[in-house]
Design a protein around this motif. Structure first.
Motif, PDB file in Angstrom:
ATOM      1  N   GLY A 248       0.643  -1.251  -0.125  1.00 56.47           N
ATOM      2  CA  GLY A 248       0.062  -0.102  -0.102  1.00 56.47           C
ATOM      3  C   GLY A 248       1.270   1.296   0.177  1.00 56.47           C
ATOM      4  N   ALA A 249       1.777   0.993  -0.362  1.00 56.63           N
ATOM      5  CA  ALA A 249       2.950   2.490  -0.558  1.00 56.63           C
ATOM      6  C   ALA A 249       2.670   3.113   0.615  1.00 56.63           C
ATOM      7  N   ARG A 250       2.866   2.352   2.206  1.00 57.96           N
ATOM      8  CA  ARG A 250       3.192   2.419   3.593  1.00 57.96           C
ATOM      9  C   ARG A 250       2.269   3.631   3.540  1.00 57.96           C
ATOM     10  N   GLU A 251       1.009   4.031   2.938  1.00 57.86           N
ATOM     11  CA  GLU A 251      -0.046   4.796   3.579  1.00 57.86           C
ATOM     12  C   GLU A 251      -1.202   4.455   4.107  1.00 57.86           C
ATOM     13  N   PHE A 252      -1.352   4.702   4.482  1.00 56.31           N
ATOM     14  CA  PHE A 252      -3.121   4.076   5.305  1.00 56.31           C
ATOM     15  C   PHE A 252      -4.189   4.140   4.565  1.00 56.31           C
ATOM     16  N   GLY A 253      -4.629   4.873   4.053  1.00 52.03           N
ATOM     17  CA  GLY A 253      -5.725   4.217   3.137  1.00 52.03           C
ATOM     18  C   GLY A 253      -6.033   3.968   1.855  1.00 52.03           C
ATOM     19  N   LEU A 254      -4.409   4.148   0.937  1.00 56.10           N
ATOM     20  CA  LEU A 254      -4.141   2.871   0.438  1.00 56.10           C
ATOM     21  C   LEU A 254      -4.224   1.462   0.823  1.00 56.10           C
ATOM     22  N   LEU A 255      -3.528   1.341   1.770  1.00 49.88           N
ATOM     23  CA  LEU A 255      -3.883  -0.093   2.747  1.00 49.88           C
ATOM     24  C   LEU A 255      -4.684  -0.628   3.348  1.00 49.88           C
ATOM     25  N   ILE A 256      -5.923   0.204   3.436  1.00 52.71           N
ATOM     26  CA  ILE A 256      -7.141  -0.242   4.064  1.00 52.71           C
ATOM     27  C   ILE A 256      -7.840  -0.621   1.920  1.00 52.71           C
ATOM     28  N   GLU A 257      -7.314   0.092   1.588  1.00 50.94           N
ATOM     29  CA  GLU A 257      -8.431  -0.234   0.134  1.00 50.94           C
ATOM     30  C   GLU A 257      -7.455  -1.552  -0.100  1.00 50.94           C
ATOM     31  N   LEU A 258      -6.426  -2.312  -0.116  1.00 48.27           N
ATOM     32  CA  LEU A 258      -6.016  -2.984  -0.194  1.00 48.27           C
ATOM     33  C   LEU A 258      -7.195  -4.418   0.336  1.00 48.27           C
ATOM     34  N   VAL A 259      -7.052  -4.126   1.916  1.00 46.91           N
ATOM     35  CA  VAL A 259      -7.718  -4.653   2.799  1.00 46.91           C
ATOM     36  C   VAL A 259      -8.617  -5.056   2.304  1.00 46.91           C
ATOM     37  N   ILE A 260      -9.139  -4.640   2.014  1.00 47.12           N
ATOM     38  CA  ILE A 260     -11.171  -4.213   1.564  1.00 47.12           C
ATOM     39  C   ILE A 260     -11.186  -5.494   0.283  1.00 47.12           C
ATOM     40  N   ALA A 261     -10.300  -4.988  -0.911  1.00 50.13           N
ATOM     41  CA  ALA A 261     -10.026  -6.196  -1.347  1.00 50.13           C
ATOM     42  C   ALA A 261      -9.622  -7.362  -1.850  1.00 50.13           C
ATOM     43  N   ALA A 262      -8.621  -7.159  -0.949  1.00 48.20           N
ATOM     44  CA  ALA A 262      -8.549  -8.674  -0.892  1.00 48.20           C
ATOM     45  C   ALA A 262      -9.822  -9.288   0.101  1.00 48.20           C
ATOM     46  N   LEU A 263     -10.191  -9.043   0.905  1.00 43.88           N
ATOM     47  CA  LEU A 263     -11.810  -9.675   1.486  1.00 43.88           C
ATOM     48  C   LEU A 263     -12.779  -9.642   0.046  1.00 43.88           C
ATOM     49  N   GLU A 264     -13.131  -9.148  -0.406  1.00 42.82           N
ATOM     50  CA  GLU A 264     -13.732  -9.507  -1.986  1.00 42.82           C
ATOM     51  C   GLU A 264     -13.389  -9.892  -2.479  1.00 42.82           C
ATOM     52  N   GLU A 265     -11.855 -10.140  -2.516  1.00 40.45           N
ATOM     53  CA  GLU A 265     -11.389 -11.339  -3.382  1.00 40.45           C
ATOM     54  C   GLU A 265     -11.645 -12.514  -2.663  1.00 40.45           C
ATOM     55  N   ALA A 266     -11.946 -12.649  -1.495  1.00 40.46           N
ATOM     56  CA  ALA A 266     -12.200 -13.894  -0.663  1.00 40.46           C
ATOM     57  C   ALA A 266     -13.381 -13.977  -0.313  1.00 40.46           C
ATOM     58  N   MET A 267     -14.428 -13.475  -0.577  1.00 40.05           N
ATOM     59  CA  MET A 267     -16.100 -13.398  -0.561  1.00 40.05           C
ATOM     60  C   MET A 267     -16.302 -13.990  -2.154  1.00 40.05           C
ATOM     61  N   MET A 268     -15.570 -13.496  -2.813  1.00 34.56           N
ATOM     62  CA  MET A 268     -16.051 -14.302  -4.452  1.00 34.56           C
ATOM     63  C   MET A 268     -15.318 -15.717  -4.350  1.00 34.56           C
ATOM     64  N   GLY A 269     -14.431 -16.335  -3.724  1.00 39.25           N
ATOM     65  CA  GLY A 269     -14.102 -17.388  -4.032  1.00 39.25           C
ATOM     66  C   GLY A 269     -14.517 -17.961  -2.607  1.00 39.25           C
ATOM     67  N   ASN A 270     -15.799 -17.846  -2.038  1.00 37.70           N
ATOM     68  CA  ASN A 270     -16.785 -18.387  -0.925  1.00 37.70           C
ATOM     69  C   ASN A 270     -15.879 -18.333   0.484  1.00 37.70           C
ATOM     70  N   ALA A 271     -14.621 -18.190   0.232  1.00 33.19           N
ATOM     71  CA  ALA A 271     -13.372 -18.373   1.631  1.00 33.19           C
ATOM     72  C   ALA A 271     -14.555 -18.340   3.150  1.00 33.19           C
ATOM     73  N   ASP A 272     -14.124 -19.339   3.935  1.00 34.04           N
ATOM     74  CA  ASP A 272     -14.417 -18.586   5.344  1.00 34.04           C
ATOM     75  C   ASP A 272     -13.395 -18.204   6.066  1.00 34.04           C
ATOM     76  N   ALA A 273     -12.097 -17.560   5.281  1.00 34.09           N
ATOM     77  CA  ALA A 273     -10.991 -17.169   5.977  1.00 34.09           C
ATOM     78  C   ALA A 273     -10.139 -16.445   5.211  1.00 34.09           C
ATOM     79  N   LEU A 274      -9.347 -15.837   5.431  1.00 33.32           N
ATOM     80  CA  LEU A 274      -9.008 -14.507   4.910  1.00 33.32           C
ATOM     81  C   LEU A 274      -7.291 -15.134   4.484  1.00 33.32           C
ATOM     82  N   ARG A 275      -7.050 -15.401   3.330  1.00 41.91           N
ATOM     83  CA  ARG A 275      -5.536 -16.324   3.173  1.00 41.91           C
ATOM     84  C   ARG A 275      -4.758 -14.840   2.231  1.00 41.91           C
ATOM     85  N   ILE A 276      -3.002 -15.152   2.716  1.00 45.95           N
ATOM     86  CA  ILE A 276      -2.455 -14.939   1.834  1.00 45.95           C
ATOM     87  C   ILE A 276      -2.765 -14.461   0.432  1.00 45.95           C
ATOM     88  N   GLN A 277      -3.009 -15.990  -0.444  1.00 47.41           N
ATOM     89  CA  GLN A 277      -3.229 -15.702  -1.744  1.00 47.41           C
ATOM     90  C   GLN A 277      -5.182 -14.994  -1.890  1.00 47.41           C
TER      91      GLN A 277
END
Ligand SMILES: Nc1ncnc2c1ncn2[C@@H]1O[C@H](COP(=O)(O)OP(=O)(O)OP(=O)(O)O)[C@@H](O)[C@H]1O
Ligand SMILES: [Mg+2]
Length: 316
Positions: A248-277
């Motif tokens: 996230g380029a060491r920026e607070f807002g960008l980091l949050i954007e990435l966390v939300i995007a990773a959670l979206e990815e997990a939801m799309m994959g029907n995962a029950d846990a947030l993983r590195i993948q």
């Protein structure tokens, strides 16, 4: 959030979370104090010069979000009141081109007044001051305030600075400023010692790979909880936090954007846990890069220029 919500609804709910941090608390405290001081003076019938705040940080740090949250959530602020037309805080981005006249005109529009005829910059700013008083505005917020100095000659910059000072020093209705912008904003403030003395700076620092690891872990858990997901153990390490901060380029807002995007990815994959993948896949899609340039994969991730990769996508 509930199980029955669609993925876009769940993502929207995550986007509506406001995560506080130290810089935000400093901003809130300072603003609260200046507001109270100004109200006390008004009640006592005293006119004193207003003071201002400058919130400075890199792109993606969260300045616009912080200012918006401050203005919309601070208790007791009236922003829309059809009866009295009171507007305690007026907020607008600095327009382009940021000529004195156009900034004045846009400020008038933010105060609800559309100019019908062409006027001089002087007349426009006199009208701005009248409208600030009529709407009982205590603070004027300019976002992207560094643009006030963009392409200005030193003479033009001096008139911008003098205009800002004249708002704060108005003999009848002084108005405080909230200026949010990137580091170039300092050029404007330091252009004039009198202005610098009246502006309290609050800096949004970059995140530190090691020092902020705990905080990042807490954020990950907060967002995952809201998304009804657990956090896999592999994501709970200080090393992973460092990779995420760097991504996230060491920026607070960008980091949050990435966390939300990773959670979206997990939801799309029907995962029950947030993983590195989920982070790996999200970054791959977002930056369109090979794994050697993916901070969640590459061994020596610190050499990767995350911001450039994210900016290429034009989606930060
Ligand atoms: N406190 C916060 N809580 C939750 N999300 C945040 C927070 N701060 C920033 N964000 C997220 O980060 C994104 C970037 O933040 P923001 O636009 O406020 O940054 P900025 O510092 O104004 O950047 P720029 O200088 O490019 O305008 C926002 O769209 C928002 O999604
Ligand atoms: Mg912004």
């Amino acid at each position: 959030m509930t199980d029955s919500m669609t993925i876009p609804q769940r993502v929207l709910a995550l986007r509506s979370i406001f995560a506080g941090n130290h810089a935000y608390r400093t901003l809130e405290e300072r603003f609260g104090y200046l507001l109270e001081r100004r109200r006390t003076e008004i009640d006592a019938g005293i006119v004193a010069e207003a003071r201002s705040i400058a919130l400075i940080g890199n792109s993606g740090g969260g300045k616009t979000t912080a200012a918006r949250h401050l203005i919309t959530s601070h208790p007791g602020l009236v922003l829309h009141d059809p009866v009295s037309s009171r507007m305690d805080v007026a907020s607008l981005p600095v327009p382009t081109p940021a000529t004195l006249k156009f900034v004045g005109q846009t400020t008038l529009a933010a105060l609800g007044f559309q100019l019908q005829r062409d006027r001089t910059a002087q007349t426009i700013w006199d009208m701005v001051k009248d409208h600030l008083q009529a709407r009982r505005t205590l603070f004027l917020h300019y976002d992207e305030a560094q643009d006030l100095a963009a392409h200005q000659t030193p003479k033009e910059l001096t008139s911008v600075v003098n205009t800002l000072k004249s708002l704060m020093q108005h003999p009848v209705w002084p108005v405080g400023l909230i200026l949010t912008g990137t580091i170039e904003l300092k050029t404007i403030i330091n252009h004039d010692a009198q202005l610098a003395r009246r502006v309290y700076p609050v800096e949004f620092p970059q995140l530190d790979l090691a020092f902020d690891a705990d905080r990042v872990q807490r954020l990950l858990h907060l967002y995952a909880d809201r998304a009804l997901l657990t956090v896999a153990e592999e994501v709970g390490t200080p090393e992973f936090a460092a990779r995420l901060i760097h991504a996230g380029a060491r920026e607070f807002g960008l980091l949050i954007e990435l966390v939300i995007a990773a959670l979206e990815e997990a939801m799309m994959g029907n995962a029950d846990a947030l993983r590195i993948q989920h982070f790996t896949a999200m970054f791959r899609k977002r930056a369109g890069c090979i794994d050697g340039l993916n901070p969640f994969v590459a061994e020596d991730f610190e050499r990767i220029e995350s911001r450039r990769l994210l900016d290429q996508e034009g989606d930060t």
